[in-house]
Design an enzyme around this catalytic site. Sequence first.
Site, short mmCIF file in Angstrom:
data_model
loop_
_atom_site.label_atom_id
_atom_site.label_comp_id
_atom_site.label_asym_id
_atom_site.label_seq_id
_atom_site.Cartn_x
_atom_site.Cartn_y
_atom_site.Cartn_z
CB SER A 194 -7.83 -12.76 6.15
OG SER A 194 -7.56 -14.10 6.52
CB SER B 190 -0.91 0.01 1.22
OG SER B 190 -1.79 -1.08 1.15
CD GLU C 180 2.92 1.02 19.13
OE1 GLU C 180 2.30 1.64 18.26
OE2 GLU C 180 3.87 1.49 19.77
#
Lengths: 390, 384
Positions: free
Chosen positions: A370, A160, A243
Amino acid sequence: MNYELTVEQEQFRQEVGEFLAASCTPHEWDYWDLGPEEQLEHRAMALKLGAKGWLGLSWPTQYGGLSRSRIEAVLLQEQLAYYGNPGVNRAAVSLIGPALLNFGSEAQKAQHLPGIASGRTFWSQGFSEPGAGSDLAAVSTRAVREGSDYIINGQKIWTSFANKAEWIFVLARTGDTASRHKGLSYLLTPLDAPGIRVRPIRHMAGFQPFCEVFFDDVRVPEAQRLGAENAGWAVAMGTLSDERSGVEYSGASRRILHDLQAYCAAIRWRSQREHDGVANRLARLAVEVEAARLMAYRVTWMQAAGEDVSGHAAMSKVFGSELMGRLAAVAMQLVSSHAPLAPAGRWASLEARLRREYMAVLGRITAAGSSEIMRNIIATRGLRLPASPR
Amino acid sequence: MDFSETLEQRLLRDNCRTFFMRRYPAAEARRVQLANDALPSGLWDEVAALGWLGCALPEAVGGGDCTLVEAVIVAEEMGRALLPGAFIDTVVGAKLLLEAAAPLDRTSLIADLAAGAATIAMAIEEGQWPLAAEDIATSIGLRAIRTGEGFVLDGSKSPVLHADKADWLLLAARTASADAGAATVSGEISLFLVAGDTPGIRHEALPSDSGEKAFAVTFPGITIPADALIGELHQGWPLLARAAQRGAILSAAMLLGACERVLEITLEHARNRKQFGKPIGSLQAIQHRCADMAIDIAVARDLTYKAAWSDARTPDDRFDASAAKCWSSDAAERVLNSAVRIHGAMGLTDECDVSLYFRHCLALRRSWGGADLHADALAAAVIR
């Protein structure tokens, strides 16, 4: 048991909220929809967040952080997600930054962390490949040693924002083909290095967050290897788990809920039945939005207490991201039902944003593990069921 | 922000669990539920002697001086043990009496309730909780008509749990009608505390397969004294709403405990049951069902404890209580269904413990309002 924030935490939460409310209006931020103009604003916002020290909020001060607690970091992430993550390059701030802190040499930390914390340097994640998605250990992009350099050849996908970032972290095979997760190394390279080619991939919602990155004899100095050779798997797993509270989903969910509430308060209902039916659905979703927040806070609290969060973090991720999907689905029914589709209509921008969200949320459910993989993790690590046959 | 239990809370939970495992093991729960039988002799007195009935009441009335969080811990463990009984009615009733300005000082009764020396049954429903929040007030049809010496009760309540054993009935009745000037339906409700052995009150046992003894209680023109009134005349609704909030939280806690135990039983089965030469728990079709059960339960836990924590802090905010019961009721439905599915045909039988939980939870999901009622209660605030 105490669900209250301390006075300091509450003050910080308000400070962040006020800053974002002032910085993000009237422009409607949209994490995904970064055209050239928004991209400039996104970059400008990153610098503003960096100047406040918020991008590395919980990092040590020597690397540009503020050494604040995980709780404060999660409060910040929640508010940022509510506003669509303006100026937040997650690959940098949430992935490579913490990985550098955990696994980086002093030289690597000194080179990379200040750029991330200040908002100057954006990163992209080079993990997935056409043949290695959920099965990340199947990575086939090769890095071959040549003197003190590695030469990378191969292909990464779902990288991305690779078309907009400066650096990419790459999981590449340095061991033999059969070595699976024991033969991977974690390499850092600038995206303008010779031999790198980036091809954007258009999302069905009309934007281009995805990219494919091709490596053709790309040279990376050994000094840019994070962790030991063939020990990249541990760094990658640390990168993915640190995190991770799921708070970005609860923050974004709350935003959709609030948008729908504002919309419902403003429209003229055609009948009481219509109103009551929608109110009932929103009521149940409001319960879930609150639950998503509590789950994310719980994960954060467990992390701060040093507990193993793998099961809980996976539950929070599944619940929060799928909740976004449920909210966006209701939004699609509701907003297009009353909004005139004219581009200048009062609700056109809300509808356009929710429509993009509706399509983008499927990516959120798939990305970063996923829902299906997350359920495997909940079952085997959280509930200690036997591993499934491979 | 702190999700941990205090040392005292952990001890309370451990003590409850150990005690119920010893005194009310699954075999006892099975006997009580299948035969609609009585609890083991002396069990309830022991529960009272351990201080659990009054844990959420002030020290001044002999309570444990804790918050609703401690009562939720006890309720969760009772749910896990499938223990029926008057715990919720006792906590809710005693707290209501404590908060109400009554003509009579009820301190000694509240102390008796905390000590288990007296028992109370909440008599609110007249044929199950409705599905919409505004129908709670209108569903109350029992009339209390003012006379010279007090009130005359006319009507009936059902189901009332353990009414046969109750020394006191705390009931909601209609004391005014719209034509008598009450502004709203909820402004017509008053609360009364009536001795269980008042002559003329009739009990009729209702069929029950959950382990709880349920009764229809009829009041055919029963005269009660004026000082049976709890709180102000026609002003019972806010007290009742507050009690219903607590009932919702505590019944959500019982569902939570029950579901947690059901997941444990199911995981054990999934690890041990072999098909195709491997444990079915290694198959993703089973694993993903279990993962969803775990998520349902984790959410129920967070919402229920948050609601218990909020109870004393934001008493006028109903969101947390309704959120907890709305979610827990639906979650229990999914959890129990998955448990039966994973157990296969055996899950459908009385021999399998899951069936005991299945029936118990079916009743708990409805008590103090089901998911639809609580979603409706929230819906009024979600769109302004």
